[in-house]
Scaffold this motif. Structure first.
Motif, PDB file in Angstrom:
ATOM      1  N   GLY A  85       0.815  -1.218   0.000  1.00 33.84           N
ATOM      2  CA  GLY A  85       0.000   0.000   0.000  1.00 33.84           C
ATOM      3  C   GLY A  85       0.842   1.257   0.000  1.00 33.84           C
ATOM      4  N   ILE A  86       1.893   1.271   0.832  1.00 33.87           N
ATOM      5  CA  ILE A  86       2.771   2.447   0.873  1.00 33.87           C
ATOM      6  C   ILE A  86       3.499   2.606  -0.447  1.00 33.87           C
ATOM      7  CG2 ILE A  86       4.831   3.406   1.968  1.00 33.87           C
ATOM      8  CD1 ILE A  86       3.923   2.193   4.579  1.00 33.87           C
ATOM      9  N   ALA A  87       3.989   1.505  -1.005  1.00 32.61           N
ATOM     10  CA  ALA A  87       4.701   1.586  -2.280  1.00 32.61           C
ATOM     11  C   ALA A  87       3.792   2.108  -3.385  1.00 32.61           C
ATOM     12  CB  ALA A  87       5.250   0.210  -2.651  1.00 32.61           C
ATOM     13  N   ALA A  88       2.527   1.651  -3.417  1.00 35.09           N
ATOM     14  CA  ALA A  88       1.598   2.120  -4.442  1.00 35.09           C
ATOM     15  C   ALA A  88       1.307   3.604  -4.273  1.00 35.09           C
ATOM     16  CB  ALA A  88       0.302   1.306  -4.371  1.00 35.09           C
ATOM     17  N   ALA A  89       1.156   4.055  -3.027  1.00 37.09           N
ATOM     18  CA  ALA A  89       0.893   5.474  -2.784  1.00 37.09           C
ATOM     19  C   ALA A  89       2.069   6.344  -3.225  1.00 37.09           C
ATOM     20  CB  ALA A  89       0.595   5.690  -1.303  1.00 37.09           C
ATOM     21  N   VAL A  90       3.279   5.872  -2.949  1.00 34.51           N
ATOM     22  CA  VAL A  90       4.458   6.638  -3.345  1.00 34.51           C
ATOM     23  C   VAL A  90       4.571   6.694  -4.868  1.00 34.51           C
ATOM     24  CG1 VAL A  90       6.971   6.678  -3.289  1.00 34.51           C
ATOM     25  CG2 VAL A  90       5.693   6.168  -1.217  1.00 34.51           C
TER      26      VAL A  90
END
Length: 207
Positions: A85-90
């Motif tokens: 999730g964090i990687a996709a947001a970044v």
């Protein structure tokens, strides 16, 4: 500022070593021109950019736009683990900023681990060799003592016949190898301490 993010860079940031080498000090580098059309707008601390072992080099930071490198490494620092999730947001935020970029995300820990791969491998090899050396030493000591006992079977039989107890025989058999072992430990522990201190300077960051 946004006006500096153009195909022709105007503002740059340099590190302390760059500023000191060319302008004498960090304060003296501010608002100075480099290569005619570049103006120093900031000075950052020195850092290790390639390896943790080498000294920091003189560095100059420019806008990514004129570099034309869509494949870039983005370093993340988060409160917890970097999940999907964090990687996709970044990646989404980077895409909004510049759709050409194809970021490869890494954490600081991953970068340090990759930089220390050689040292970690050498430490693992040294551990395996140390275990093999101890095993060979134990096997050699056992073989030597087994041979010595086999040569003294007649003597031991005579001692038992004359009234020697099993404890006396055991003490007689184990005295020499125990002396050898204690002497080896007494010599090996200080040597291991010295070698460990020397190896610690070679294996940077490896406990």
């Amino acid at each position: 500022n946004p006006g500096d993010i153009t195909d022709t860079p105007h503002a740059i940031v340099v590190n302390e070593r760059f500023a000191t080498f060319y302008f004498g000090s960090a304060q003296g580098a501010l608002n100075r021109a480099v290569n005619g059309n570049l103006r120093v707008v900031g000075v950052v601390n020195d850092a290790h950019y390639n390896t943790l072992r080498d000294d920091s080099s003189r560095a100059m930071f420019v806008s990514f736009v004129p570099m034309r490198r869509p494949q870039m490494v983005h370093v993340l620092r988060t409160d917890g683990a970097v999940d999907a999730g964090i990687a996709a947001a970044v990646r989404g935020a980077i895409s909004i900023h510049d759709a050409r970029l194809r970021p490869r995300l890494m954490t600081g820990e991953q970068i340090v681990t990759a930089a220390l791969a050689r040292e970690t491998f050498m430490a693992a090899v040294a551990t395996v060799l140390a275990v093999m050396a101890i095993t060979l030493a134990c096997a050699g000591l056992y073989a030597a003592q087994s041979y010595a006992v086999s040569r003294r079977r007649t003597e031991l039989a005579v001692r038992v016949a004359l009234g020697a107890s099993p404890r006396d025989v055991l003490r007689l058999v184990l005295r020499d190898p125990l002396i050898t072992t204690v002497a080896g430990i007494a010599a090996g522990v200080p040597a291991a301490y010295v070698v460990t201190r020397a190896a610690r300077s070679l294996l940077f960051g490896v406990p």
